[in-house]
Design a protein around this motif. Structure first.
Motif, short mmCIF file in Angstrom:
data_model
loop_
_atom_site.label_atom_id
_atom_site.label_comp_id
_atom_site.label_asym_id
_atom_site.label_seq_id
_atom_site.Cartn_x
_atom_site.Cartn_y
_atom_site.Cartn_z
N HIS A 21 0.86 -1.18 0.00
CA HIS A 21 0.00 0.00 0.00
C HIS A 21 0.90 1.24 0.00
CE1 HIS A 21 -3.76 1.91 2.16
NE2 HIS A 21 -3.13 2.81 1.43
N ILE A 22 0.73 2.12 -0.99
CA ILE A 22 1.55 3.33 -1.14
C ILE A 22 0.87 4.50 -0.43
CG2 ILE A 22 2.56 4.97 -2.77
CD1 ILE A 22 2.48 2.70 -4.87
N GLY A 23 1.61 5.21 0.39
CA GLY A 23 1.11 6.43 1.01
C GLY A 23 1.74 7.64 0.35
N ILE A 24 0.93 8.56 -0.12
CA ILE A 24 1.42 9.79 -0.74
C ILE A 24 1.26 10.95 0.25
CG2 ILE A 24 1.16 11.46 -2.61
CD1 ILE A 24 0.12 9.24 -4.37
N VAL A 25 2.38 11.53 0.64
CA VAL A 25 2.39 12.74 1.46
C VAL A 25 2.50 13.90 0.49
CG1 VAL A 25 3.69 14.06 3.18
CG2 VAL A 25 3.39 11.59 3.46
N ALA A 26 1.38 14.52 0.21
CA ALA A 26 1.31 15.54 -0.84
C ALA A 26 1.56 16.93 -0.27
CB ALA A 26 -0.04 15.49 -1.53
N CYS A 27 1.97 17.82 -1.16
CA CYS A 27 2.20 19.22 -0.77
C CYS A 27 1.44 20.13 -1.73
CB CYS A 27 3.70 19.51 -0.77
SG CYS A 27 4.13 21.21 -0.33
N SER A 28 1.83 20.17 -3.00
CA SER A 28 1.10 20.96 -3.99
C SER A 28 0.27 20.02 -4.85
CB SER A 28 2.07 21.77 -4.85
OG SER A 28 3.04 20.92 -5.46
N ALA A 29 -0.89 20.50 -5.29
CA ALA A 29 -1.90 19.63 -5.88
C ALA A 29 -1.51 19.07 -7.24
CB ALA A 29 -3.22 20.40 -6.00
N GLU A 30 -0.98 19.91 -8.13
CA GLU A 30 -0.73 19.46 -9.49
C GLU A 30 0.32 18.35 -9.55
OE1 GLU A 30 -2.30 20.29 -12.26
OE2 GLU A 30 -3.64 21.75 -11.32
N GLY A 31 1.42 18.52 -8.82
CA GLY A 31 2.45 17.50 -8.80
C GLY A 31 1.97 16.22 -8.15
N ALA A 32 1.21 16.34 -7.06
CA ALA A 32 0.68 15.15 -6.39
C ALA A 32 -0.29 14.40 -7.29
CB ALA A 32 0.01 15.55 -5.08
N ALA A 33 -1.10 15.16 -8.03
CA ALA A 33 -2.06 14.52 -8.93
C ALA A 33 -1.33 13.77 -10.05
CB ALA A 33 -2.99 15.57 -9.52
N LEU A 34 -0.26 14.34 -10.57
CA LEU A 34 0.50 13.67 -11.62
C LEU A 34 1.13 12.39 -11.07
CD1 LEU A 34 1.74 13.46 -14.42
CD2 LEU A 34 3.57 15.00 -13.66
N CYS A 35 1.65 12.44 -9.88
CA CYS A 35 2.24 11.25 -9.25
C CYS A 35 1.19 10.17 -9.06
CB CYS A 35 2.87 11.65 -7.91
SG CYS A 35 3.75 10.30 -7.08
N TYR A 36 0.04 10.55 -8.55
CA TYR A 36 -1.05 9.59 -8.33
C TYR A 36 -1.51 8.97 -9.65
CZ TYR A 36 -5.77 7.92 -7.40
OH TYR A 36 -6.91 7.15 -7.33
N ARG A 37 -1.70 9.80 -10.67
CA ARG A 37 -2.14 9.28 -11.97
C ARG A 37 -1.11 8.32 -12.54
NH1 ARG A 37 -3.52 14.67 -13.01
NH2 ARG A 37 -1.79 14.87 -14.50
N ALA A 81 7.11 8.08 -8.80
CA ALA A 81 5.95 7.20 -8.91
C ALA A 81 6.36 5.80 -9.35
CB ALA A 81 4.94 7.79 -9.89
N ARG A 82 7.28 5.72 -10.31
CA ARG A 82 7.73 4.41 -10.80
C ARG A 82 8.53 3.67 -9.74
NH1 ARG A 82 9.10 7.49 -16.39
NH2 ARG A 82 6.96 7.42 -17.23
N ALA A 83 9.31 4.40 -8.96
CA ALA A 83 10.03 3.77 -7.86
C ALA A 83 9.07 3.22 -6.82
CB ALA A 83 11.00 4.76 -7.22
N ALA A 84 7.99 3.96 -6.57
CA ALA A 84 6.99 3.48 -5.62
C ALA A 84 6.29 2.23 -6.15
CB ALA A 84 5.97 4.58 -5.34
N LEU A 85 6.00 2.21 -7.44
CA LEU A 85 5.40 1.02 -8.04
C LEU A 85 6.33 -0.18 -7.90
CD1 LEU A 85 3.76 2.38 -11.31
CD2 LEU A 85 2.59 1.14 -9.48
N LYS A 86 7.60 0.03 -8.18
CA LYS A 86 8.57 -1.06 -8.05
C LYS A 86 8.63 -1.55 -6.61
CE LYS A 86 13.40 -2.28 -8.86
NZ LYS A 86 14.73 -1.81 -9.35
N ARG A 87 8.70 -0.62 -5.68
CA ARG A 87 8.75 -0.97 -4.26
C ARG A 87 7.50 -1.75 -3.85
NH1 ARG A 87 8.38 -2.58 0.19
NH2 ARG A 87 8.89 -1.58 2.16
N ALA A 88 6.35 -1.28 -4.31
CA ALA A 88 5.09 -1.91 -3.90
C ALA A 88 4.92 -3.30 -4.48
CB ALA A 88 3.92 -1.02 -4.31
N THR A 89 5.44 -3.52 -5.68
CA THR A 89 5.18 -4.78 -6.36
C THR A 89 6.31 -5.79 -6.21
OG1 THR A 89 6.00 -3.85 -8.45
CG2 THR A 89 3.62 -3.76 -8.05
#
Length: 240
Positions: free
Chosen positions: A4-20, A220-228
């Protein structure tokens, strides 16, 4: 089962791109419509700026830890932060966090090393360009870096905080960033770090005269690798 990935967001546009990115590219690893479970918490950017502007990095760390506690309570196994600037508080966060973290600049530095880059142009907020986040990670891998000239840093910072974080992306600003990258190429850089997580929404690889290192998508890709793959990230130190 993916972590399960937790995103600690700060600014909306960058966080949204990471999530997408996590959701879309997760399907490449896990199958159609699949991605790891994701939880995100965001304090208002204004809360961060009240601490960043006077250099109160302990206050920034308090916000990051609080967000980490919230996503951990929802079941997150580890945390990422799609914001380069507030990584200046990273070392104040990891020992207090209930879950481990990946480091955005560490992921960018690792990608630069894989691609045999020797000198990176670092673009981001003035706090990021003038701060220790990228020098620490790049120096550890023997990679040099350059930042724009003072007047260019001021203009870039203005564009980020008055346009990009508000979802405003103009041709004039795109041309300005492209010009800065070209001038840094003339100074010997062989790749450009898009070190504000909104910059990839303005500048595509085709817009730049140097190869670009997209910090948002790399994280984001590093998080995917870590998660999977369940490869444990480091909590702190020069490596991710």
């Amino acid at each position: 089962m993916a972590q399960h990935i937790g995103i600690v967001a700060c600014s909306a546009e960058g966080a949204a791109l990471c999530y997408r990115t996590i959701c879309v590219e997760g399907a490449d690893l896990m199958g159609q419509h699949a991605h790891p479970e994701v939880s995100m918490h965001t304090y208002p950017l204004s809360n961060y700026m009240r601490n960043i502007a006077p250099g109160n990095w302990n206050g920034v760390a308090d916000l990051m830890v609080s967000s980490a506690e919230k996503v951990a309570a929802l079941g997150a196994d580890f945390a990422i932060c799609p914001d380069n600037t507030i990584h200046q508080a990273f070392e104040r966060v990891v020992d207090r966090s209930p879950i481990p973290w990946l480091h955005i600049a560490g992921e960018v530095a690792a990608e630069a090393a894989r691609n045999n880059h020797h000198c990176l142009a670092v673009l981001g907020t003035k706090y990021l360009m003038e701060g220790p986040v990228y020098p620490a990670k790049l120096d550890a891998l023997g990679i040099a870096h350059c930042i724009p000239q003072p007047e260019e840093r001021e203009r870039i910072n203005h564009i980020i905080f008055h346009e990009l974080v508000n979802g405003i992306f103009t041709d004039a600003s795109r041309a300005y960033f492209a010009g800065v990258i070209n001038r840094l190429k003339d100074r010997g850089c062989d790749a450009a770090v898009l070190g504000c997580t909104e910059i990839p929404l303005l500048i595509s690889p085709e817009d730049a005269s140097l190869p670009t290192l997209d910090s948002t998508r790399l994280l984001a890709r590093a998080a995917l690798k870590r998660a999977t793959t369940r490869v444990a990230p480091a909590n702190a130190g020069p490596q991710t």
